[in-house]
Design a protein around this motif. Structure first.
Motif, PDB file in Angstrom:
ATOM      1  N   ALA A   1     -10.187  -1.553  11.458  1.00 36.01           N
ATOM      2  CA  ALA A   1      -9.162  -1.226  12.448  1.00 36.01           C
ATOM      3  C   ALA A   1      -7.794  -1.099  11.785  1.00 36.01           C
ATOM      4  CB  ALA A   1      -9.118  -2.309  13.528  1.00 36.01           C
ATOM      5  N   GLY A   2      -7.076  -0.043  12.156  1.00 37.54           N
ATOM      6  CA  GLY A   2      -5.743   0.171  11.619  1.00 37.54           C
ATOM      7  C   GLY A   2      -5.694   0.972  10.335  1.00 37.54           C
TER       8      GLY A   2
ATOM      9  N   ILE B   1      -8.996   8.988   6.712  1.00 33.90           N
ATOM     10  CA  ILE B   1      -8.808   9.752   5.481  1.00 33.90           C
ATOM     11  C   ILE B   1      -8.468   8.847   4.303  1.00 33.90           C
ATOM     12  CG2 ILE B   1      -6.337  10.207   5.875  1.00 33.90           C
ATOM     13  CD1 ILE B   1      -6.833  13.023   4.704  1.00 33.90           C
ATOM     14  N   LEU B   2      -7.737   7.764   4.580  1.00 35.05           N
ATOM     15  CA  LEU B   2      -7.406   6.801   3.533  1.00 35.05           C
ATOM     16  C   LEU B   2      -8.654   6.039   3.099  1.00 35.05           C
ATOM     17  CD1 LEU B   2      -5.242   5.468   1.798  1.00 35.05           C
ATOM     18  CD2 LEU B   2      -4.819   3.860   3.664  1.00 35.05           C
ATOM     19  N   HIS B   3      -9.509   5.710   4.058  1.00 32.29           N
ATOM     20  CA  HIS B   3     -10.759   5.012   3.737  1.00 32.29           C
ATOM     21  C   HIS B   3     -11.653   5.902   2.872  1.00 32.29           C
ATOM     22  CE1 HIS B   3     -14.772   3.217   4.529  1.00 32.29           C
ATOM     23  NE2 HIS B   3     -14.080   2.081   4.568  1.00 32.29           N
ATOM     24  N   LYS B   4     -11.729   7.186   3.209  1.00 35.53           N
ATOM     25  CA  LYS B   4     -12.526   8.121   2.405  1.00 35.53           C
ATOM     26  C   LYS B   4     -11.970   8.251   0.996  1.00 35.53           C
ATOM     27  CE  LYS B   4     -14.675  11.094   5.895  1.00 35.53           C
ATOM     28  NZ  LYS B   4     -14.830  12.491   6.384  1.00 35.53           N
ATOM     29  N   ALA B   5     -10.640   8.307   0.901  1.00 38.35           N
ATOM     30  CA  ALA B   5     -10.008   8.412  -0.416  1.00 38.35           C
ATOM     31  C   ALA B   5     -10.278   7.171  -1.254  1.00 38.35           C
ATOM     32  CB  ALA B   5      -8.498   8.622  -0.248  1.00 38.35           C
TER      33      ALA B   5
END
Length: 239
Positions: A107-108, A112-116
């Motif tokens: 959460a939060g 796209i940041l998680h994929k990166a």
């Protein structure tokens, strides 16, 4: 002569069936809907390919089809660690986790940041950091000896620091003692035993962090809910 040809072709066909690899047989069983039989062959294949993400992915598919979402999520997660860029693995892991009320992306955190963050596998990121380290050392030596290449040395140093920080965070995530609820329901108790009262019940598919163990019990934290307590080892599957 005609009978001889028929016999030869029959023997060739019979031999070809048994010439199939366990993996081919597993795929055939899966297509036929014989998921338990396919699972046994995939798990057999895993013994000789323990770091193959697609074997874990296929095992996860079998458990998913058999309705064991917790065990499916555990194997999808193992596959995800080895091949985080694979779209099918990522989507199936997210689907299995969502069935238990969990989310792959915390959460939060922007997706796209998680994929990166998981754009490279742990081993790839480790290799990249080591290569950058050796390149930096070489360039630093050239700069010290000949006073040349100062800018590119500084640039590589910055990239190295970023890669090292990324690797450090991934190392923490990689070594986190994760587990998933594999039983239909796991009771979280205040102590390591059935004589301690249950403070909560958690459905299969929920992610846990293992903190400690005693006898046949694990002390865990339910990641999505922040609940801490003890759970029977047989109710969870470590990742």
């Amino acid at each position: 002569m005609k009978r001889l040809f028929i016999l030869v072709f029959a023997l060739l066909g019979f031999t070809s069936v048994f010439a199939q690899t366990p993996l081919q047989n597993a795929e055939e069983f899966y297509r036929q809907g014989k998921f338990s039989a396919a699972l046994g062959l995939y798990e057999y294949d895993l013994k000789s390919h323990p770091n193959d993400p697609y074997v874990y992915y296929n095992i996860g598919n079998c458990y998913f089809k058999m309705g064991s979402m917790g065990l499916a999520a555990a194997n999808y997660y193992r596959a995800f660690k080895l091949a985080p860029r694979n779209t099918d693995i990522r989507n199936n892991l997210a689907l299995a986790l969502s069935a238990g009320g969990e989310s792959l992306v915390p959460a939060g955190v922007p997706p796209i940041l998680h994929k990166a963050f998981f754009s490279l596998s742990y081993s790839e990121l480790k290799g990249l950091t080591m290569v950058l380290w050796w390149v930096f050392c070489l360039l630093a030596c050239i700069w010290v000896l000949k006073r040349r290449g100062g800018r590119i040395t500084a640039t590589v140093a910055v990239v190295l620091l970023l890669s090292a920080g990324w690797f450090y965070m991934r190392h923490k995530a990689e070594t986190e003692p994760l587990a998933v609820v594999a039983a239909p329901v796991a009771e979280i108790r205040s102590g390591p035993g059935t004589n301690f009262p249950a403070s909560a019940s958690v459905a299969q598919g929920h992610l846990l962090t293992v903190q400690d163990e005693k006898d046949s019990w694990y002390e865990v934290i339910v990641k999505s809910q922040g609940i801490k307590g003890w759970v029977d080892k047989n109710a969870i599957e470590q990742i």
